[in-house]
Design a protein around this motif. Structure first.
Motif, short mmCIF file in Angstrom:
data_model
loop_
_atom_site.label_atom_id
_atom_site.label_comp_id
_atom_site.label_asym_id
_atom_site.label_seq_id
_atom_site.Cartn_x
_atom_site.Cartn_y
_atom_site.Cartn_z
N TRP A 72 0.83 -1.20 0.00
CA TRP A 72 0.00 0.00 0.00
C TRP A 72 0.87 1.26 0.00
CZ3 TRP A 72 -3.50 2.53 4.08
CH2 TRP A 72 -4.62 3.10 3.47
N VAL A 73 1.92 1.22 0.80
CA VAL A 73 2.88 2.33 0.84
C VAL A 73 3.62 2.40 -0.50
CG1 VAL A 73 4.99 3.19 1.93
CG2 VAL A 73 3.14 2.28 3.34
N GLY A 74 4.06 1.25 -1.00
CA GLY A 74 4.76 1.22 -2.28
C GLY A 74 3.92 1.74 -3.42
N ASP A 75 2.64 1.45 -3.40
CA ASP A 75 1.72 1.95 -4.42
C ASP A 75 1.69 3.47 -4.42
OD1 ASP A 75 -0.58 1.53 -6.37
OD2 ASP A 75 -1.58 2.65 -4.78
N ALA A 76 1.67 4.06 -3.24
CA ALA A 76 1.65 5.53 -3.13
C ALA A 76 2.96 6.13 -3.64
CB ALA A 76 1.40 5.94 -1.68
N VAL A 77 4.08 5.50 -3.30
CA VAL A 77 5.39 5.99 -3.76
C VAL A 77 5.49 5.85 -5.28
CG1 VAL A 77 7.88 5.65 -3.60
CG2 VAL A 77 6.46 5.51 -1.53
N LEU A 78 5.02 4.73 -5.81
CA LEU A 78 5.00 4.52 -7.26
C LEU A 78 4.14 5.58 -7.94
CD1 LEU A 78 5.50 3.01 -9.91
CD2 LEU A 78 3.65 1.43 -9.24
N PHE A 92 -0.17 7.43 -16.94
CA PHE A 92 -0.14 7.13 -15.50
C PHE A 92 -0.79 5.78 -15.22
CE2 PHE A 92 -2.16 7.13 -11.34
CZ PHE A 92 -1.07 7.38 -10.52
N LYS A 93 -1.94 5.56 -15.81
CA LYS A 93 -2.66 4.31 -15.58
C LYS A 93 -1.83 3.12 -16.03
CE LYS A 93 -7.00 1.97 -16.51
NZ LYS A 93 -8.28 2.00 -17.20
N SER A 94 -1.21 3.24 -17.20
CA SER A 94 -0.42 2.10 -17.69
C SER A 94 0.85 1.90 -16.86
CB SER A 94 -0.09 2.27 -19.18
OG SER A 94 0.74 3.36 -19.40
N MET A 95 1.42 2.97 -16.35
CA MET A 95 2.66 2.88 -15.57
C MET A 95 2.44 2.32 -14.17
SD MET A 95 5.35 5.98 -15.12
CE MET A 95 7.08 5.65 -14.94
N VAL A 104 5.84 -6.56 -6.01
CA VAL A 104 6.61 -5.46 -6.61
C VAL A 104 6.36 -4.17 -5.82
CG1 VAL A 104 6.90 -4.03 -8.68
CG2 VAL A 104 6.62 -6.52 -8.90
N GLU A 105 5.09 -3.91 -5.50
CA GLU A 105 4.76 -2.72 -4.71
C GLU A 105 5.31 -2.82 -3.29
OE1 GLU A 105 0.66 -1.27 -6.90
OE2 GLU A 105 0.51 -2.68 -5.24
N ALA A 106 5.27 -4.01 -2.70
CA ALA A 106 5.82 -4.20 -1.35
C ALA A 106 7.32 -3.93 -1.35
CB ALA A 106 5.52 -5.61 -0.85
N ASP A 107 8.00 -4.37 -2.40
CA ASP A 107 9.44 -4.12 -2.51
C ASP A 107 9.72 -2.61 -2.55
OD1 ASP A 107 9.85 -6.85 -2.53
OD2 ASP A 107 10.15 -6.96 -4.71
N ILE A 108 8.93 -1.88 -3.31
CA ILE A 108 9.07 -0.42 -3.37
C ILE A 108 8.84 0.17 -1.98
CG2 ILE A 108 8.08 1.73 -4.30
CD1 ILE A 108 7.36 0.02 -6.85
N GLY A 109 7.79 -0.28 -1.33
CA GLY A 109 7.47 0.20 0.02
C GLY A 109 8.58 -0.07 1.01
N MET A 110 9.21 -1.23 0.91
CA MET A 110 10.30 -1.56 1.83
C MET A 110 11.53 -0.69 1.58
SD MET A 110 10.07 -5.69 2.40
CE MET A 110 9.94 -6.14 0.68
N PHE A 144 12.80 6.10 -5.43
CA PHE A 144 12.75 6.62 -6.80
C PHE A 144 13.90 6.02 -7.62
CE2 PHE A 144 10.18 10.84 -6.76
CZ PHE A 144 9.11 10.19 -6.17
N ASP A 145 15.08 5.94 -7.05
CA ASP A 145 16.22 5.34 -7.75
C ASP A 145 15.95 3.87 -8.07
OD1 ASP A 145 17.52 7.79 -7.50
OD2 ASP A 145 18.80 7.14 -5.84
N TYR A 146 15.35 3.17 -7.13
CA TYR A 146 14.99 1.76 -7.31
C TYR A 146 14.05 1.60 -8.51
CZ TYR A 146 12.94 -2.80 -6.06
OH TYR A 146 12.50 -4.11 -6.07
N MET A 147 13.04 2.46 -8.59
CA MET A 147 12.09 2.38 -9.70
C MET A 147 12.73 2.80 -11.01
SD MET A 147 8.53 3.54 -7.89
CE MET A 147 9.25 4.83 -6.88
N GLU A 148 13.60 3.80 -10.95
CA GLU A 148 14.31 4.26 -12.14
C GLU A 148 15.15 3.13 -12.74
OE1 GLU A 148 15.58 7.72 -14.52
OE2 GLU A 148 14.38 7.85 -12.70
N GLU A 149 15.74 2.34 -11.87
CA GLU A 149 16.62 1.25 -12.31
C GLU A 149 15.85 0.01 -12.74
OE1 GLU A 149 19.48 -1.71 -9.91
OE2 GLU A 149 20.00 0.42 -9.71
N ARG A 150 14.78 -0.33 -12.04
CA ARG A 150 14.11 -1.61 -12.27
C ARG A 150 12.82 -1.51 -13.07
NH1 ARG A 150 16.75 -1.88 -7.55
NH2 ARG A 150 17.95 -3.75 -7.09
N LEU A 151 12.02 -0.49 -12.83
CA LEU A 151 10.72 -0.41 -13.49
C LEU A 151 10.75 0.43 -14.76
CD1 LEU A 151 9.96 -1.40 -10.62
CD2 LEU A 151 7.87 -0.07 -10.84
#
Length: 104
Positions: A11-17, A40-43, A58-64, A75-82
């Motif tokens: 849930w936290v990761g979803d907000a950060v994403l 935005f919807k597709s991303m 995937v969202e939990a990993d972002i949240g962690m 943000f760096d994590y998403m820039e590199e992986r997503l």
């Protein structure tokens, strides 16, 4: 990690994403204002996230990453992986769209 903890992190990761996606979209000069919501919807969709694994995970990993290291690290994590996967899918969709236009 139990299921409740995973969902909480997701849930936290979803907000950060969502914040990352909005900031990235606003920085792009090739995305028309009228197209921002669709990008935005597709991303942030589960369909897109499933290209990297189970969407909740995937969202939990972002949240962690966010909780351990902060917003910039997430943000760096998403820039590199997503982002590379998203850009590739977007290029493929544009290419497929132009091909479809040619056969109509």
């Amino acid at each position: 990690m139990d299921e409740l903890e995973k969902k909480t992190k997701a849930w936290v990761g979803d907000a950060v994403l969502a914040l990352y996606a909005r900031e990235w979209i606003l920085a792009q000069t090739d995305i028309a204002v009228a197209d921002r919501a669709a990008v935005f919807k597709s991303m942030t969709s589960n369909q897109f996230l499933s290209a990297m694994g189970q969407p909740t995970q995937v969202e939990a990993d972002i949240g962690m990453v966010y909780e351990r290291e902060g917003l910039q690290a997430a943000f760096d994590y998403m820039e590199e992986r997503l982002l590379p996967v998203f850009k590739k899918q977007r290029r493929n969709q544009k290419r497929l769209g132009s091909w479809r236009d040619k056969i109509r």
